[in-house]
Design an enzyme around this catalytic site. Structure first.
Site, PDB file in Angstrom:
ATOM      1  CB  SER A  35       1.187   1.718  -0.763  1.00 38.04           C
ATOM      2  OG  SER A  35       0.842   2.614  -1.789  1.00 38.04           O
ATOM      3  CB  CYS A  36       1.591   7.273  -0.114  1.00 45.03           C
ATOM      4  SG  CYS A  36       1.938   7.244  -1.899  1.00 45.03           S
TER       5      CYS A  36
END
Length: 481
Positions: A260-261
């Site tokens: 995930s960013c």
């Protein structure tokens, strides 16, 4: 003919390339389906969105998609992807439930304005290999809810999982009597030329993934929403509940091996609690590397200054082995930690790592912690988000007023909270706008409103012309005329 064969046939059989004429034909089918769908009424739009949601949420399909994603991409772990597919879609359904997205959606008698929701048309959905099912599903559901058709451009690695998802959607559409041409994807093999052609032909582009794809979307000549780079930092102040903070950071850092960013890349700790916080992170499975081990890890993770795919979204144990840190791997760490003091390309650990590797900074106080985060985001990640673990909630407003961030996440596990969660009010999304700081044209979580046009009808109302003094009297009084 099985579900997967159906989607490949529906999207266009695999060809050595996808010439412009082939893309144009794909868009033409999509546009014809959309023009009939747009005016079918709210119930039909809701049915289509629900069908796409159940296509990914049903447990056996979800499990297949999660395992296929990991098998094909080599990124993350299937159990976390299973949870992500379900929770992100459930949360999106919650956000959309009962929301009117066609016809008249608002009337204001005082202003005489009536707002009418209108579809944007054919949406080109550019999606990443890190979430080859969850991100397409999110975009498809939002687009259908608003009366649009969608053509997905998946990453090459994520093609199989995306194709399987769309096959599942088509099977649900068949039950509901919906046109499968409303949801299509580029034929394999997906390349930059095909993606660029789709962007030019579509009515709207929504791009998640590499910054190269986002820049291509912005220069396609088609209206586009793209997201900025991630490089999230979380601040731990001297008033934080350290154990809770460590548990939340560890859960966020390790989820799906940091695909995930929104996973923390750095933690900035007030020196008053620095050592105690490191102990708590250690208790959560974090292993702090010494200088030699850090150098070995850096050599493994970056080649000629570029992040290497060999460590991306792998477990900390795998990464330690790749780096030749067998003594660390033997401890089966949940995540690795390295201490850092600098910022920028010469300090690669200050950037996004897409791996369960956490960079640790020591701050003199809260102001210094904010300054460290500002320096981190000057290098990478401006506009995205910052985490804050504190006993003084007002500090969050200070960060939100001064740092280049679109979100401040207070006392929560960052990667779960930033994209919306059931214990905060942010909309569920897998695509975070980063505002002008991140070279984006929006700073919201990408949601259904980005998939709508709004037509405004203006009726006449009683004229009211204000006096000049009512508007400029204070200015005249202070500075004269």
């Amino acid at each position: 003919m099985n579900v997967r064969d159906t989607i490949v046939e529906g999207a266009g059989a695999s060809q050595p390339n996808a010439p412009a004429a082939q893309i144009a034909a794909l868009v033409a089918r999509s546009r014809a389906a959309q023009q009939a769908f747009e005016f079918a009424g709210q119930e039909t739009l809701d049915t289509a969105a629900a069908a796409a949601a159940w296509a990914i949420m049903e447990p056996s399909r979800n499990r297949e998609l999660a395992e296929l994603a990991v098998r094909d991409t080599g990124l993350g772990n299937a159990d976390d992807k299973f949870r992500k597919n379900y929770r992100k879609t459930l949360g999106l359904l919650r956000d959309l439930h009962g929301t009117k997205t066609c016809g008249v959606i608002a009337r204001n008698e005082a202003t005489g304005i009536v707002e009418i929701a209108r579809a944007v048309g054919v949406v080109a959905a550019i999606t990443p290999s890190t979430n080859p099912s969850a991100t397409p599903a999110n975009k498809i559901i939002n687009a259908l809810k608003c009366g649009n058709a969608v053509i997905v451009a998946p990453s090459p690695k994520g093609y199989g999982a995306c194709a399987r998802l769309i096959g599942f959607i088509h099977a649900q559409f068949a039950k509901a009597g919906l046109d499968p041409a409303l949801v299509q994807m580029l034929p394999a093999p997906v390349d930059k030329a095909a993606t660029a052609a789709l962007m030019r032909e579509a009515d709207l582009v929504v791009a998640t993934g590499s910054q190269a794809n986002v820049r291509m979307a912005y220069t396609s000549g088609t209206p586009a929403f793209g997201v900025g780079a991630g490089n999230v930092a979380s601040i731990v102040t001297k008033t934080a509940k350290l154990r809770e903070a460590a548990q939340q950071i560890a859960a966020s850092k390790t989820f799906d091996y940091a695909t995930s960013c929104s996973s923390e890349n750095s933690v900035v700790i007030d020196q008053a609690v620095h050592d105690a916080m490191l102990r708590e992170l250690g208790a959560c499975g974090g292993v702090l590397l010494d200088a030699r081990q850090k150098a070995q890890l850096q050599a493994a993770m970056w080649t000629d200054g570029k992040l290497s795919a060999c460590c991306t979204a792998k477990s900390a144990t795998q990464i330690a082995r790749i780096a030749g840190l067998d003594e660390v791997a033997a401890r089966e760490p949940a995540f690795l930690m390295v201490e850092e003091a600098g910022f920028g390309a010469s300090y690669p650990f200050s950037g996004e790592k897409l791996a369960p590797v956490l960079t640790v900074y020591r701050a003199r106080d809260f102001a210094d912690a904010a300054s460290i985060v500002r320096n981190l985001y000057a290098y990478m990640g401006a506009g995205h988000s910052v985490g804050l673990h504190t006993g003084e909630p007002h500090e969050a407003v200070m960060l939100g007023s001064t740092l280049p961030v679109a979100r401040v996440i207070v006392n929560q596990a960052h990667c779960f909270a930033t994209g919306g969660n059931f214990d905060n009010g942010l909309p569920f999304s897998l695509s975070m706008g980063c505002g002008t700081w991140g070279r984006n044209n929006f700073s919201d979580n990408l949601g259904f409103r980005q998939y709508l046009n709004i037509t405004r009808v203006a009726y006449p109302i009683a004229e009211h012309v204000p006096g000049l003094d009512a508007l400029l009297g204070d200015y005249f009084q202070r500075f004269g005329q």
